[in-house]
Enzyme design. Sequence first.
Site, mmCIF file in Angstrom:
data_model
loop_
_atom_site.group_PDB
_atom_site.id
_atom_site.type_symbol
_atom_site.label_atom_id
_atom_site.label_comp_id
_atom_site.label_asym_id
_atom_site.label_seq_id
_atom_site.Cartn_x
_atom_site.Cartn_y
_atom_site.Cartn_z
ATOM 1 N N HIS A 288 -2.456 7.320 7.051
ATOM 2 C CA HIS A 288 -1.610 8.313 6.418
ATOM 3 C C HIS A 288 -2.288 9.514 6.170
ATOM 4 O O HIS A 288 -1.652 10.709 6.019
ATOM 5 C CB HIS A 288 -0.940 7.630 5.152
ATOM 6 C CG HIS A 288 0.166 6.646 5.280
ATOM 7 N ND1 HIS A 288 1.363 7.295 6.030
ATOM 8 C CD2 HIS A 288 0.453 5.434 5.081
ATOM 9 C CE1 HIS A 288 2.378 6.180 6.064
ATOM 10 N NE2 HIS A 288 1.672 5.145 5.535
ATOM 11 N N GLY B 11 0.826 -1.304 -0.017
ATOM 12 C CA GLY B 11 -0.117 -0.075 -0.020
ATOM 13 C C GLY B 11 0.862 1.330 -0.068
ATOM 14 O O GLY B 11 2.011 1.263 0.671
ATOM 15 N N HIS C 124 -4.445 1.089 7.743
ATOM 16 C CA HIS C 124 -2.821 1.756 7.514
ATOM 17 C C HIS C 124 -2.830 2.941 6.558
ATOM 18 O O HIS C 124 -2.253 4.085 6.967
ATOM 19 C CB HIS C 124 -1.942 0.779 7.359
ATOM 20 C CG HIS C 124 -0.465 1.027 6.983
ATOM 21 N ND1 HIS C 124 0.561 0.799 7.965
ATOM 22 C CD2 HIS C 124 0.189 1.811 6.468
ATOM 23 C CE1 HIS C 124 1.609 1.238 7.826
ATOM 24 N NE2 HIS C 124 1.415 2.046 6.574
ATOM 25 N N GLU C 125 -3.437 2.624 5.331
ATOM 26 C CA GLU C 125 -3.137 3.710 4.326
ATOM 27 C C GLU C 125 -3.945 4.997 4.739
ATOM 28 O O GLU C 125 -3.407 6.166 4.380
ATOM 29 C CB GLU C 125 -3.412 3.198 2.942
ATOM 30 C CG GLU C 125 -2.778 2.212 2.603
ATOM 31 C CD GLU C 125 -1.178 2.371 2.813
ATOM 32 O OE1 GLU C 125 -0.693 3.507 2.448
ATOM 33 O OE2 GLU C 125 -0.321 1.237 2.929
ATOM 34 N N GLN D 184 3.030 9.801 1.150
ATOM 35 C CA GLN D 184 4.310 9.289 1.083
ATOM 36 C C GLN D 184 5.087 9.684 -0.054
ATOM 37 O O GLN D 184 6.343 9.357 0.051
ATOM 38 C CB GLN D 184 3.928 7.807 1.026
ATOM 39 C CG GLN D 184 3.576 7.230 2.610
ATOM 40 C CD GLN D 184 3.406 5.796 2.432
ATOM 41 O OE1 GLN D 184 2.342 5.448 1.925
ATOM 42 N NE2 GLN D 184 4.389 4.974 2.803
ATOM 43 N N CYS E 128 6.058 -0.380 6.911
ATOM 44 C CA CYS E 128 5.686 0.793 6.030
ATOM 45 C C CYS E 128 6.838 1.209 5.170
ATOM 46 O O CYS E 128 7.963 1.227 5.689
ATOM 47 C CB CYS E 128 5.135 2.032 6.969
ATOM 48 S SG CYS E 128 4.897 3.451 6.235
ATOM 49 N N LEU E 129 6.579 1.584 3.998
ATOM 50 C CA LEU E 129 7.745 2.110 3.046
ATOM 51 C C LEU E 129 8.239 3.340 3.373
ATOM 52 O O LEU E 129 9.399 3.385 3.042
ATOM 53 C CB LEU E 129 7.328 2.069 1.657
ATOM 54 C CG LEU E 129 6.663 0.845 0.769
ATOM 55 C CD1 LEU E 129 6.276 1.246 -0.181
ATOM 56 C CD2 LEU E 129 7.806 -0.070 0.715
HETATM 57 CO CO CO Z 1 2.680 2.944 5.454
#
Ligand code: CO
Length: 152
Positions: free
Chosen positions: A134, A46, A130-131, A51, A88-89
């Site tokens: 953000h 995701g 999670h997304e 991000q 998380c990226l």
């Molecule tokens: Co993330």
Amino acid sequence: MASLEIKKAGNPVLKEICKPVDRVDSKLRKLLDDMADTLYDANGVGLAAPQVGIPIRVVVIDVGDGLIEMVNPVIRYKEGEQLGAEGCLSVPGIFGDVKRAEVVKVEFTDRKNKRKVLTGSGLLARCIQHELDHLEGRLFIDIAESLRREED
Ligand code: CO
């Protein structure tokens, strides 16, 4: 299509409350394409627009069942509970256990400006939550019950 730079924790854009999108136009469709490229290049499940440095309410998700693009997503219903590992990226090398709802129903706009509803459970539900966090400027490390470094 192009892969975009992923912003890392500590970058203030990841703390912003993201703005809603007025209408999906060709520029936003290009962003969706680039975000999908970025997600796949990074082997993620995701990615949210903040991000890649753009604080608007857009996310892309693929937990292995195909790409899901969500514009202005809103969770309409949550049920149950799951505790599991997340990463998380934007927070490379760190994992943590996060409590999430087991099932979520999310309403969003697709790339054709159609309003859609999707119900997901398990990993998909976790990823959606999670997304969407953000988009509120919230990272999983802010809410994790425990954190650990990737063992190598
Ligand atoms: Co993330």
